[in-house]
Design a protein around this motif. Structure first.
Motif, short mmCIF file in Angstrom:
data_model
loop_
_atom_site.label_atom_id
_atom_site.label_comp_id
_atom_site.label_asym_id
_atom_site.label_seq_id
_atom_site.Cartn_x
_atom_site.Cartn_y
_atom_site.Cartn_z
N GLY A 100 0.47 -15.13 -7.89
CA GLY A 100 1.07 -14.83 -9.19
C GLY A 100 1.44 -13.36 -9.33
O GLY A 100 1.58 -12.86 -10.45
N SER A 101 1.60 -12.67 -8.20
CA SER A 101 1.90 -11.24 -8.25
C SER A 101 2.78 -10.84 -7.07
O SER A 101 2.94 -11.58 -6.11
CB SER A 101 0.61 -10.43 -8.23
OG SER A 101 -0.04 -10.59 -6.97
N LEU A 102 3.33 -9.64 -7.17
CA LEU A 102 4.11 -9.05 -6.10
C LEU A 102 3.68 -7.60 -5.94
O LEU A 102 3.69 -6.83 -6.91
CB LEU A 102 5.61 -9.10 -6.42
CG LEU A 102 6.24 -10.48 -6.55
CD1 LEU A 102 7.66 -10.37 -7.10
CD2 LEU A 102 6.24 -11.20 -5.22
N LYS A 103 3.27 -7.22 -4.73
CA LYS A 103 2.96 -5.81 -4.45
C LYS A 103 4.25 -5.16 -3.97
O LYS A 103 4.89 -5.63 -3.03
CB LYS A 103 1.88 -5.68 -3.38
CG LYS A 103 1.54 -4.23 -3.08
CD LYS A 103 0.52 -4.10 -1.98
CE LYS A 103 0.30 -2.61 -1.72
NZ LYS A 103 -0.45 -2.38 -0.52
N VAL A 104 4.64 -4.08 -4.62
CA VAL A 104 5.91 -3.40 -4.32
C VAL A 104 5.58 -2.01 -3.79
O VAL A 104 4.77 -1.28 -4.36
CB VAL A 104 6.78 -3.29 -5.59
CG1 VAL A 104 8.14 -2.70 -5.26
CG2 VAL A 104 6.92 -4.64 -6.27
N GLU A 105 6.24 -1.63 -2.67
CA GLU A 105 6.00 -0.33 -2.05
C GLU A 105 7.34 0.29 -1.67
O GLU A 105 8.27 -0.41 -1.25
CB GLU A 105 5.14 -0.54 -0.80
CG GLU A 105 4.63 0.73 -0.18
CD GLU A 105 3.70 0.45 0.99
OE1 GLU A 105 3.00 1.38 1.38
OE2 GLU A 105 3.68 -0.68 1.51
N TRP A 106 7.46 1.62 -1.81
CA TRP A 106 8.69 2.34 -1.49
C TRP A 106 8.34 3.78 -1.15
O TRP A 106 7.26 4.26 -1.49
CB TRP A 106 9.68 2.27 -2.66
CG TRP A 106 9.19 2.90 -3.93
CD1 TRP A 106 9.40 4.18 -4.34
CD2 TRP A 106 8.39 2.29 -4.95
NE1 TRP A 106 8.80 4.40 -5.55
CE2 TRP A 106 8.17 3.25 -5.95
CE3 TRP A 106 7.84 1.02 -5.12
CZ2 TRP A 106 7.41 2.99 -7.09
CZ3 TRP A 106 7.09 0.76 -6.26
CH2 TRP A 106 6.89 1.74 -7.23
N PRO A 107 9.25 4.51 -0.48
CA PRO A 107 8.97 5.91 -0.16
C PRO A 107 9.06 6.80 -1.40
O PRO A 107 9.85 6.53 -2.31
CB PRO A 107 10.05 6.28 0.86
CG PRO A 107 11.16 5.34 0.58
CD PRO A 107 10.52 4.07 0.07
N THR A 108 8.28 7.85 -1.42
CA THR A 108 8.31 8.81 -2.52
C THR A 108 9.69 9.47 -2.55
O THR A 108 10.23 9.86 -1.52
CB THR A 108 7.23 9.89 -2.31
OG1 THR A 108 5.97 9.23 -2.24
CG2 THR A 108 7.22 10.89 -3.44
N CYS A 142 3.18 9.73 1.00
CA CYS A 142 4.45 9.31 1.60
C CYS A 142 5.06 8.13 0.87
O CYS A 142 6.28 7.99 0.84
CB CYS A 142 4.21 8.91 3.05
SG CYS A 142 3.65 10.27 4.08
N THR A 143 4.21 7.27 0.32
CA THR A 143 4.71 6.07 -0.34
C THR A 143 4.11 5.93 -1.73
O THR A 143 3.09 6.54 -2.05
CB THR A 143 4.37 4.80 0.47
OG1 THR A 143 2.97 4.68 0.56
CG2 THR A 143 4.98 4.85 1.85
N VAL A 144 4.77 5.14 -2.52
CA VAL A 144 4.30 4.79 -3.86
C VAL A 144 4.22 3.27 -3.89
O VAL A 144 5.07 2.59 -3.30
CB VAL A 144 5.26 5.29 -4.95
CG1 VAL A 144 4.75 4.95 -6.34
CG2 VAL A 144 5.52 6.77 -4.81
N SER A 145 3.21 2.73 -4.56
CA SER A 145 3.13 1.28 -4.67
C SER A 145 2.57 0.89 -6.03
O SER A 145 1.91 1.69 -6.70
CB SER A 145 2.26 0.69 -3.55
OG SER A 145 0.93 1.09 -3.71
N THR A 146 2.88 -0.33 -6.42
CA THR A 146 2.35 -0.91 -7.65
C THR A 146 2.34 -2.42 -7.46
O THR A 146 2.98 -2.94 -6.56
CB THR A 146 3.19 -0.50 -8.87
OG1 THR A 146 2.51 -0.90 -10.06
CG2 THR A 146 4.56 -1.13 -8.85
#
Length: 187
Positions: A100-108, A142-146
């Motif tokens: 029921g969720s999605l972990k999202v990650e991307w570069p700063t 280096c990365t940001v996630s939520t």
């Protein structure tokens, strides 16, 4: 009177047929006289030559080129995460489905704050529902996630990322400031 009209017509005839040069009035030097065109001369001169050879297709040798490993500049050279190649204007986004969720990650990106939304892909008639954006603070690594929670398991979503404060390049164009995923399905 008839003789005068005929004389005027005969006087004007060379001007009409050959211009001023027919009366000896034109030329490169003073006192130049006009010559009548020779009927055997062509008005266009052609020079014979060799024909252009037909093009021959050539095939180059296939050479592997290295793909860029990062589509956006990493703020820290010690970052080891290799991001997938994306469109030139998008921040690369990785999404990992959860229950029921999605972990999202991307570069700063340029110390910007972010907002992320999981947009449902279900067809809705009438006005479309506004996406629910989640605010994310600027990252320090280096990365940001939520993690986006409260999603319907098995439903189709596209994750959108917005980084409104990435600033501008020297030429006035914006730094990368948005990203999106493909269609993802929470478990």
């Amino acid at each position: 009177m008839r003789k005068i009209k005929l004389a005027m017509a005969l006087t004007a005839l060379p001007l009409l047929l050959g211009g001023c040069s027919a009366l000896g009035l034109g030329g490169d030097s003073p006192g130049a006289t006009a010559t009548a065109p020779v009927e055997s001369e062509d008005w266009m001169r052609l020079a014979a030559g060799d024909p252009t050879p037909s093009p021959v297709p050539t095939r180059g040798k296939a050479v592997a080129t290295a793909d860029p490993t990062v589509s956006a500049p990493a703020p820290d050279p010690s970052c080891t995460k290799i991001w997938p190649r994306t469109e030139p204007v998008l921040i690369p986004v990785e999404v990992t489905p959860g229950a029921g969720s999605l972990k999202v990650e991307w570069p700063t990106q340029y110390s910007s704050d972010y907002r992320v939304a999981a947009v449902p892909q279900e067809l809705v008639s009438g006005p479309q529902p506004e996406p629910v954006w989640k605010a994310v603070a600027p990252g320090t690594g280096c990365t940001v996630s939520t993690t986006l929670t409260g999603l319907t398991p098995g439903a189709a979503y596209i994750v959108w990322l917005d980084a409104p404060n990435t600033g501008y390049n020297v030429d006035g164009s914006r730094h990368l400031y948005s990203g999106r995923s493909g269609v993802v399905y929470p478990e």
